[in-house]
Design a protein around this motif. Structure first.
Motif, mmCIF file in Angstrom:
data_model
loop_
_atom_site.group_PDB
_atom_site.id
_atom_site.type_symbol
_atom_site.label_atom_id
_atom_site.label_comp_id
_atom_site.label_asym_id
_atom_site.label_seq_id
_atom_site.Cartn_x
_atom_site.Cartn_y
_atom_site.Cartn_z
ATOM 1 N N PRO A 49 -0.158 40.630 -34.326
ATOM 2 C CA PRO A 49 -0.650 40.576 -35.813
ATOM 3 C C PRO A 49 -1.344 41.827 -36.259
ATOM 4 O O PRO A 49 -2.046 42.429 -35.737
ATOM 5 N N ASN A 50 -1.234 42.051 -37.553
ATOM 6 C CA ASN A 50 -1.918 42.999 -38.389
ATOM 7 C C ASN A 50 -2.260 42.557 -39.812
ATOM 8 O O ASN A 50 -1.247 42.165 -40.568
ATOM 9 N N PRO A 51 -3.496 42.427 -40.160
ATOM 10 C CA PRO A 51 -4.647 42.835 -39.118
ATOM 11 C C PRO A 51 -4.849 42.036 -37.996
ATOM 12 O O PRO A 51 -4.233 41.075 -37.903
ATOM 13 N N ARG A 52 -6.069 42.524 -37.306
ATOM 14 C CA ARG A 52 -6.248 41.627 -35.840
ATOM 15 C C ARG A 52 -7.696 41.044 -36.218
ATOM 16 O O ARG A 52 -8.419 41.779 -36.603
ATOM 17 N N MET A 53 -7.800 40.003 -35.688
ATOM 18 C CA MET A 53 -9.265 39.102 -35.687
ATOM 19 C C MET A 53 -9.904 39.641 -34.517
ATOM 20 O O MET A 53 -9.361 39.235 -33.507
ATOM 21 N N VAL A 54 -11.198 40.342 -34.736
ATOM 22 C CA VAL A 54 -12.184 40.457 -33.835
ATOM 23 C C VAL A 54 -13.319 40.382 -33.731
ATOM 24 O O VAL A 54 -13.711 40.011 -34.957
ATOM 25 N N GLU A 94 -11.429 41.059 -39.457
ATOM 26 C CA GLU A 94 -10.078 41.466 -39.486
ATOM 27 C C GLU A 94 -10.105 42.979 -39.169
ATOM 28 O O GLU A 94 -11.089 43.656 -40.171
ATOM 29 N N ILE A 95 -9.482 43.928 -38.321
ATOM 30 C CA ILE A 95 -9.433 45.101 -38.500
ATOM 31 C C ILE A 95 -7.893 45.603 -38.196
ATOM 32 O O ILE A 95 -7.170 44.668 -37.936
ATOM 33 N N PRO A 96 -7.636 46.666 -38.585
ATOM 34 C CA PRO A 96 -6.383 47.106 -38.754
ATOM 35 C C PRO A 96 -5.678 47.022 -37.169
ATOM 36 O O PRO A 96 -6.453 47.582 -36.279
ATOM 37 N N ARG A 97 -4.547 46.786 -36.898
ATOM 38 C CA ARG A 97 -3.984 46.640 -35.675
ATOM 39 C C ARG A 97 -4.099 48.185 -34.863
ATOM 40 O O ARG A 97 -4.535 48.063 -33.712
ATOM 41 N N GLN A 151 -7.539 37.452 -31.973
ATOM 42 C CA GLN A 151 -6.146 37.339 -32.436
ATOM 43 C C GLN A 151 -5.606 37.153 -33.912
ATOM 44 O O GLN A 151 -5.311 38.316 -34.700
ATOM 45 N N VAL A 152 -6.082 36.089 -34.531
ATOM 46 C CA VAL A 152 -5.743 35.812 -36.059
ATOM 47 C C VAL A 152 -6.956 35.123 -36.679
ATOM 48 O O VAL A 152 -7.616 34.634 -36.000
ATOM 49 N N TYR A 153 -6.749 35.412 -37.865
ATOM 50 C CA TYR A 153 -8.022 34.649 -38.820
ATOM 51 C C TYR A 153 -8.359 33.266 -38.376
ATOM 52 O O TYR A 153 -7.413 32.382 -38.457
ATOM 53 N N ASN A 154 -9.576 32.930 -38.438
ATOM 54 C CA ASN A 154 -10.002 31.864 -38.244
ATOM 55 C C ASN A 154 -11.266 31.579 -38.957
ATOM 56 O O ASN A 154 -12.241 32.451 -38.583
ATOM 57 N N SER A 155 -11.464 30.555 -39.882
ATOM 58 C CA SER A 155 -12.654 30.574 -40.653
ATOM 59 C C SER A 155 -13.939 30.140 -39.632
ATOM 60 O O SER A 155 -15.165 30.567 -39.947
ATOM 61 N N ASP A 207 7.116 41.928 -37.229
ATOM 62 C CA ASP A 207 7.231 41.604 -38.778
ATOM 63 C C ASP A 207 6.021 41.314 -39.384
ATOM 64 O O ASP A 207 4.944 41.335 -38.582
ATOM 65 N N LYS A 208 6.103 40.975 -40.566
ATOM 66 C CA LYS A 208 4.911 40.741 -41.276
ATOM 67 C C LYS A 208 3.793 39.873 -41.187
ATOM 68 O O LYS A 208 2.767 39.778 -41.203
ATOM 69 N N GLU A 209 4.579 38.888 -40.100
ATOM 70 C CA GLU A 209 3.746 37.680 -39.528
ATOM 71 C C GLU A 209 2.897 38.098 -38.207
ATOM 72 O O GLU A 209 2.251 37.316 -37.670
ATOM 73 N N GLY A 210 3.635 39.085 -37.591
ATOM 74 C CA GLY A 210 3.088 39.729 -36.391
ATOM 75 C C GLY A 210 3.982 39.242 -35.361
ATOM 76 O O GLY A 210 3.646 39.687 -34.155
ATOM 77 N N LEU A 211 5.324 38.679 -35.375
ATOM 78 C CA LEU A 211 6.174 38.251 -34.500
ATOM 79 C C LEU A 211 6.776 39.714 -33.937
ATOM 80 O O LEU A 211 7.323 40.489 -34.682
#
Length: 223
Positions: A56-61, A199-202, A186-190, A17-21
């Protein structure tokens, strides 16, 4: 919503889903966890909920050669105030990651069930930890899943100023020198964004997982 059964199968990540679940249920067996990480999926849930699987999409890397080292951190690193080790205190690292107080976070997602599961993966050589020592005291560290060309970071802790930053920067440089393509955050973290993660596309992250030969960071730009 997809409900997992006893089979070691996951739905396509595009069904998240939009949250990545992506899915619910299953177990934390080594076979299922390794399959999940190899397909860009990870478990994240609390003690009150069933096992939840995310992509999740996008993906934090972080691409290792994009790690940002501030002037103050560079000065600290040059002083070499800490000693770094790998896999010497995995159990202690995951325990500290689960118990450390974090801003705006009530409790922890690193449950006892999660600890046992990742300890099994550590015993299999798949889950690894990095420790930061000040003299003989463990003051920071991190752990994650090592896929050989991608390191999937799970959590880190610090009990003294800059210890987790020190570990993260050291890990990025060391893994980059060994040819690792990307570190999954995984997910955005400041905090991680300040260290160069983005963030990059999943879709591109999945390509990196499946094809170790992909090398261009530019291809990951969303625009």
């Amino acid at each position: 919503m997809f409900f997992l059964d006893d089979r070691f199968l996951f739905p396509n990540v595009n069904n998240a889903d939009k949250e990545g679940l992506l899915a619910v249920g299953g177990d934390l067996s080594p076979q299922r966890l390794i399959l999940a990480y190899k397909n860009g999926i990870f478990p994240w849930y609390n003690e009150e909920s069933p096992i939840l699987w995310w992509s999740p999409n996008p993906r934090m890397v972080l691409f290792p050669d994009e790690v940002k080292v501030s002037k103050s951190m560079r000065q600290l690193i040059n002083k070499k105030p800490f000693k770094i080790t790998w896999n010497s205190q995995f159990n202690e690292v995951i325990n500290k990651c689960s118990s450390i107080k974090r801003k705006d976070q009530d409790g922890t997602w690193i449950t006892e069930e999660m600890k046992r599961a990742y300890l099994r993966l550590h015993e299999l050589g798949v889950a690894k930890s990095m420790e930061v020592w000040e003299n003989d005291t463990l003051v920071g560290g991190l752990y994650g899943i090592d896929l050989g060309h991608v390191f999937c970071g799970e959590s880190m802790f610090s009990s003294v100023s800059n210890a987790s930053k020190y570990a993260f920067i050291h890990m990025a440089k060391e893994l980059g020198e060994k040819g690792y393509k990307v570190i999954d955050c995984q997910v955005y973290n400041s905090h991680l964004a300040s260290l160069g993660a983005r963030e990059i596309p999943r879709e591109y992250f999945i390509k990196l997982l499946k094809d170790p030969k992909l090398v261009s960071n530019k291809e990951s730009d969303q625009n």
